[in-house]
Design a protein around this motif. Structure first.
Motif, PDB file in Angstrom:
ATOM      1  N   GLU A 190       0.870  -1.177   0.000  1.00  0.00           N
ATOM      2  CA  GLU A 190       0.000   0.000   0.000  1.00  0.00           C
ATOM      3  C   GLU A 190       0.907   1.226   0.000  1.00  0.00           C
ATOM      4  OE1 GLU A 190      -4.007   1.156   2.295  1.00  0.00           O
ATOM      5  OE2 GLU A 190      -2.250   1.077   3.597  1.00  0.00           O
ATOM      6  N   VAL A 191       0.800   2.013  -1.037  1.00  0.00           N
ATOM      7  CA  VAL A 191       1.714   3.131  -1.245  1.00  0.00           C
ATOM      8  C   VAL A 191       1.294   4.318  -0.398  1.00  0.00           C
ATOM      9  CG1 VAL A 191       2.739   4.672  -2.945  1.00  0.00           C
ATOM     10  CG2 VAL A 191       2.134   2.337  -3.592  1.00  0.00           C
ATOM     11  N   GLY A 192       2.256   4.872   0.344  1.00  0.00           N
ATOM     12  CA  GLY A 192       1.983   5.999   1.227  1.00  0.00           C
ATOM     13  C   GLY A 192       1.950   7.333   0.508  1.00  0.00           C
ATOM     14  N   GLU A 193       1.590   8.364   1.255  1.00  0.00           N
ATOM     15  CA  GLU A 193       1.406   9.699   0.683  1.00  0.00           C
ATOM     16  C   GLU A 193       2.697  10.274   0.100  1.00  0.00           C
ATOM     17  OE1 GLU A 193      -1.282  11.377   0.250  1.00  0.00           O
ATOM     18  OE2 GLU A 193      -2.713  10.141   1.349  1.00  0.00           O
ATOM     19  N   ALA A 194       3.808  10.056   0.784  1.00  0.00           N
ATOM     20  CA  ALA A 194       5.052  10.718   0.387  1.00  0.00           C
ATOM     21  C   ALA A 194       5.986   9.791  -0.390  1.00  0.00           C
ATOM     22  CB  ALA A 194       5.777  11.243   1.634  1.00  0.00           C
ATOM     23  N   ALA A 195       5.460   8.712  -0.956  1.00  0.00           N
ATOM     24  CA  ALA A 195       6.310   7.748  -1.659  1.00  0.00           C
ATOM     25  C   ALA A 195       6.942   8.369  -2.898  1.00  0.00           C
ATOM     26  CB  ALA A 195       5.487   6.523  -2.048  1.00  0.00           C
ATOM     27  N   ARG A 196       8.177   7.969  -3.160  1.00  0.00           N
ATOM     28  CA  ARG A 196       8.878   8.401  -4.360  1.00  0.00           C
ATOM     29  C   ARG A 196       9.124   7.186  -5.248  1.00  0.00           C
ATOM     30  NH1 ARG A 196      11.851   9.915  -0.225  1.00  0.00           N
ATOM     31  NH2 ARG A 196      13.586   8.617  -0.938  1.00  0.00           N
ATOM     32  N   THR A 197       9.278   7.435  -6.536  1.00  0.00           N
ATOM     33  CA  THR A 197       9.423   6.341  -7.490  1.00  0.00           C
ATOM     34  C   THR A 197      10.638   5.477  -7.190  1.00  0.00           C
ATOM     35  OG1 THR A 197       8.395   7.706  -9.211  1.00  0.00           O
ATOM     36  CG2 THR A 197       9.622   5.769  -9.933  1.00  0.00           C
ATOM     37  N   THR A 198      11.781   6.116  -6.928  1.00  0.00           N
ATOM     38  CA  THR A 198      13.002   5.365  -6.664  1.00  0.00           C
ATOM     39  C   THR A 198      12.859   4.494  -5.430  1.00  0.00           C
ATOM     40  OG1 THR A 198      14.316   7.142  -7.648  1.00  0.00           O
ATOM     41  CG2 THR A 198      15.484   5.535  -6.291  1.00  0.00           C
ATOM     42  N   ALA A 199      12.346   5.072  -4.352  1.00  0.00           N
ATOM     43  CA  ALA A 199      12.163   4.310  -3.114  1.00  0.00           C
ATOM     44  C   ALA A 199      11.144   3.195  -3.309  1.00  0.00           C
ATOM     45  CB  ALA A 199      11.708   5.253  -1.999  1.00  0.00           C
ATOM     46  N   LEU A 200      10.134   3.443  -4.110  1.00  0.00           N
ATOM     47  CA  LEU A 200       9.100   2.441  -4.348  1.00  0.00           C
ATOM     48  C   LEU A 200       9.678   1.217  -5.045  1.00  0.00           C
ATOM     49  CD1 LEU A 200       6.156   1.626  -4.194  1.00  0.00           C
ATOM     50  CD2 LEU A 200       5.749   2.895  -6.308  1.00  0.00           C
ATOM     51  N   ILE A 201      10.532   1.440  -6.044  1.00  0.00           N
ATOM     52  CA  ILE A 201      11.156   0.321  -6.761  1.00  0.00           C
ATOM     53  C   ILE A 201      12.050  -0.477  -5.815  1.00  0.00           C
ATOM     54  CG2 ILE A 201      12.791  -0.261  -8.594  1.00  0.00           C
ATOM     55  CD1 ILE A 201      11.629   2.078 -10.192  1.00  0.00           C
ATOM     56  N   GLN A 202      12.757   0.220  -4.922  1.00  0.00           N
ATOM     57  CA  GLN A 202      13.587  -0.485  -3.937  1.00  0.00           C
ATOM     58  C   GLN A 202      12.726  -1.333  -3.008  1.00  0.00           C
ATOM     59  OE1 GLN A 202      15.723   2.737  -2.088  1.00  0.00           O
ATOM     60  NE2 GLN A 202      17.293   2.808  -3.684  1.00  0.00           N
ATOM     61  N   GLU A 203      11.610  -0.787  -2.556  1.00  0.00           N
ATOM     62  CA  GLU A 203      10.724  -1.539  -1.683  1.00  0.00           C
ATOM     63  C   GLU A 203      10.123  -2.748  -2.404  1.00  0.00           C
ATOM     64  OE1 GLU A 203      10.190  -1.377   1.444  1.00  0.00           O
ATOM     65  OE2 GLU A 203      11.460   0.358   1.759  1.00  0.00           O
TER      66      GLU A 203
END
Length: 225
Positions: A190-203
């Protein structure tokens, strides 16, 4: 969505416009020289037909370019380039509107062993079969992306974690039932409000690692930033 292949469309437009212009110039010149007996209304009707046909042709070419740019040819799902573009748009929408957004990560278990035991042709068929299961178990608003050899992501816009997990669990069970020699590990973020693309791919990479450890269940997490 823009892609370098779409730059070719401007050349199509330019050539098409030149082609129509030359035809119209030739017809106008022929009328002036009385080489042909065509009324102006007939000429403009002819021009309209050509222009409409050219518009349909250009639309078809742009559609083909879009397919080449963003589709995976093995599975006919979206590809990683599409994911990069789409997820940025989804994150902007979430930041603006605060809507729910979830991602399901699907990875085929021991895929290397499948290729080694049954060959790459069987492996390709297995990937297509898993993709077919995904297509049959998502909603019209969801998008399937093949991000790697045997890895898929499903984008669930306007979807909370509970709903996304329910769909993901149904997919995991269906693959086990319908796909020969194949099971999948599934994780849902579940993607949070302040998520960034780079961090999302790492997660996503971390999620797949944890999903592999959790056999026979869907792993979930909430990404706050």
């Amino acid at each position: 969505m823009k892609h370098q292949l779409f730059q070719n469309a401007k050349y199509v437009l330019g050539i098409g416009g030149l082609f129509v212009g030359l035809i119209m110039y030739g017809i106008s010149l022929a009328i002036e020289l009385e080489a042909v007996d065509i009324t102006m209304s007939t000429m403009w009707l002819f021009f309209t037909v050509i222009l409409a046909s050219l518009g349909l042709l250009i639309g078809r070419i742009i559609s083909i370019l879009h397919h080449w740019a963003y589709r995976d040819f093995l599975t006919d799902t979206w590809n990683r380039k599409y994911f990069s573009t789409r997820i940025k748009a989804e994150l902007k929408g979430k930041e603006k509107n605060g809507n729910d957004l979830c991602l399901a990560l699907i990875d085929m278990d021991d895929f290397k062993k499948i290729n080694d035991c049954y060959g790459h042709d069987f492996g390709d068929k297995a990937i297509r079969k898993v993709a077919d299961v995904l297509k049959a178990n998502i909603r019209a608003t969801d998008s399937i992306v093949r991000i790697g050899g045997d890895e898929f992501v499903i984008i669930f816009p306007y979807t909370d974690l509970a709903c996304a997990k329910l769909i993901a669990e149904r997919i995991r069970k269906t693959v086990a039932e319908e796909c020969e020699y194949v099971t999948v590990s599934v994780g849902v973020i579940e993607v949070g409000e302040a998520a960034r693309t780079t961090a999302l791919i790492q997660e996503m990479d971390h999620m797949l690692y944890h999903a592999k450890k959790m056999k026979n269940s869907v792993t979930t997490m909430v990404m706050e930033a």
